[in-house]
Design an enzyme around this catalytic site. Structure first.
Site, short mmCIF file in Angstrom:
data_model
loop_
_atom_site.label_atom_id
_atom_site.label_comp_id
_atom_site.label_asym_id
_atom_site.label_seq_id
_atom_site.Cartn_x
_atom_site.Cartn_y
_atom_site.Cartn_z
CG MET A 88 -1.98 1.25 1.25
SD MET A 88 -3.00 1.03 0.11
CE MET A 88 -4.39 -0.06 0.32
N GLY A 122 3.48 -1.63 -5.02
CA GLY A 122 4.46 -2.56 -4.87
C GLY A 122 4.98 -2.64 -6.33
N GLY A 142 6.07 -5.30 -7.66
CA GLY A 142 5.42 -6.73 -8.39
C GLY A 142 4.01 -6.41 -8.93
CD GLU A 165 9.47 -2.97 -3.93
OE1 GLU A 165 9.67 -1.73 -3.71
OE2 GLU A 165 8.41 -3.43 -4.00
N GLY A 196 9.05 3.02 -13.84
CA GLY A 196 9.92 1.97 -14.27
C GLY A 196 9.26 0.54 -14.41
CG ASP A 197 7.06 -0.55 -10.95
OD1 ASP A 197 8.03 -1.29 -10.72
OD2 ASP A 197 6.58 0.14 -9.97
O1 RIB Z 1 8.07 1.37 -8.41
C1 RIB Z 1 7.27 1.92 -7.66
C2 RIB Z 1 6.93 1.26 -6.40
O2 RIB Z 1 8.07 1.13 -5.37
C3 RIB Z 1 5.71 1.88 -5.42
O3 RIB Z 1 4.34 1.45 -5.97
C4 RIB Z 1 6.26 1.33 -4.25
O4 RIB Z 1 5.22 0.44 -3.61
C5 RIB Z 1 7.48 0.91 -4.10
O5 RIB Z 1 7.41 -0.59 -4.19
#
Ligand code: RIB
Length: 294
Positions: free
Chosen positions: A15, A42, A44, A141, A239-240
């Site tokens: 969160m 997160g 993932g 993570e 980046g995600d």
């Molecule tokens: O990459 C962004 C994410 O990094 C955020 O959503 C936060 O939860 C951290 O894990």
């Protein structure tokens, strides 16, 4: 691999507790901020949601706590079309990320909590899910032993592995050797090359450079795919978004340069709204954006 790539993400679910402020406090100082939000996050979960919005069939393997955040995040992931049948609720706190957004940039402190339960034995119990995927996406993570086990299972079963080495930590040489793609940012890349891992890295690094785009290396030559220019609101999750776009495009059979270009478009669109997942686009939105920009 086909038009609907099967993507498994083994990774964190947090969160995000987001504070927007014009200035940063000094140690010991109290200041007034402008806004506060709680958003699903997160690395993932973000990569899973972004991949699902882009049209992949997505399995997420991870852990949340038996608390309010855990329940909320499971419901949210489910509503995004992410298969959460391999996300377990454990007796720990759901992971949190305290995020400060200031002047369009951010800094983040993650407390992993339940994410620490994604151990090697936890991942081993999900062997079949990983083995049946086209692509496995990982970040850092969760415990490194969980990451290593997931890579081992994937490589035994011919699954393409993308490791987003964030947040960076010391990575054993076998991890670098076995993954197909590594997607560090510039800070992470510096750390990766400190111990002269260059031999293991050649041909697999996709270096993300924010507004400068991404670079990859082909026969010792560095090739750059420029970023799309866009009005940025918040870079959290960019980046995600790149990783998800890159994975989905590879899963559809696109070559690396085209997958980078698609990933760049996904990342650009994701920065136009506040929150990691809020701006993550659908495939139709990405196609429209690319067509308009070209
Ligand atoms: O990459 C962004 C994410 O990094 C955020 O959503 C936060 O939860 C951290 O894990």
């Amino acid at each position: 691999m086909g038009q609907t790539p099967k993507i498994t993400v083994v990774g964190s679910i947090n969160m995000d507790l987001v504070t927007i402020t014009d200035q940063l406090p000094k140690m010991g100082e109290t200041i007034l901020g402008q806004q506060f939000q709680m958003n699903p996050g997160g690395k993932g979960a973000n990569q899973a949601v972004a991949s699902a919005r882009l049209g992949a069939a997505v399995q997420l393997i991870g852990c949340v706590g038996e608390d309010m955040f855990g329940k909320e995040l499971l419901q949210h992931l489910n509503s995004e079309g992410v298969d959460v049948s391999h996300v377990e609720q454990v007796s720990d706190q759901t992971g949190t990320a305290s995020i400060i957004v200031s002047k369009k940039d951010n800094n983040i402190i993650v407390v992993p909590g339940a994410n620490n339960h994604v151990t090697a034995s936890f991942v081993e119990a999900k062997r079949e899910v990983i083995a049946a995927s086209d692509i496995l996406i990982l970040q850092l993570e969760i415990p490194l032993e969980g990451v290593q086990k997931a890579i081992e299972i994937a490589k035994e079963n011919g699954v393409t592995v993308i490791l987003n080495p964030a947040p960076i930590c010391e990575l054993p040489a076998d991890v670098l050797t076995k993954v197909d793609y590594l997607t560090p940012n510039e800070h992470e890349y510096k750390h990766l090359t400190i111990d002269d891992n260059r031999a293991e890295l050649i041909g697999k690094v996709i270096l993300t450079k924010g507004s400068e785009g991404v670079s990859y290396f082909q026969d010792d030559e560095e090739l750059n795919i420029p970023a799309y220019s866009i009005d940025v609101v918040d870079t959290t999750g960019a980046g995600d978004s790149f990783n998800a776009g890159f994975a989905v495009a590879l899963g559809k059979g696109l070559p690396v340069d085209a997958a980078c270009r698609y990933g760049n478009a996904v990342a650009a669109l994701s920065t136009t709204k506040l929150g990691a997942q809020t701006g993550m686009p659908t495939d139709a939105e990405v196609q429209e954006f690319i067509n308009k920009t070209n």
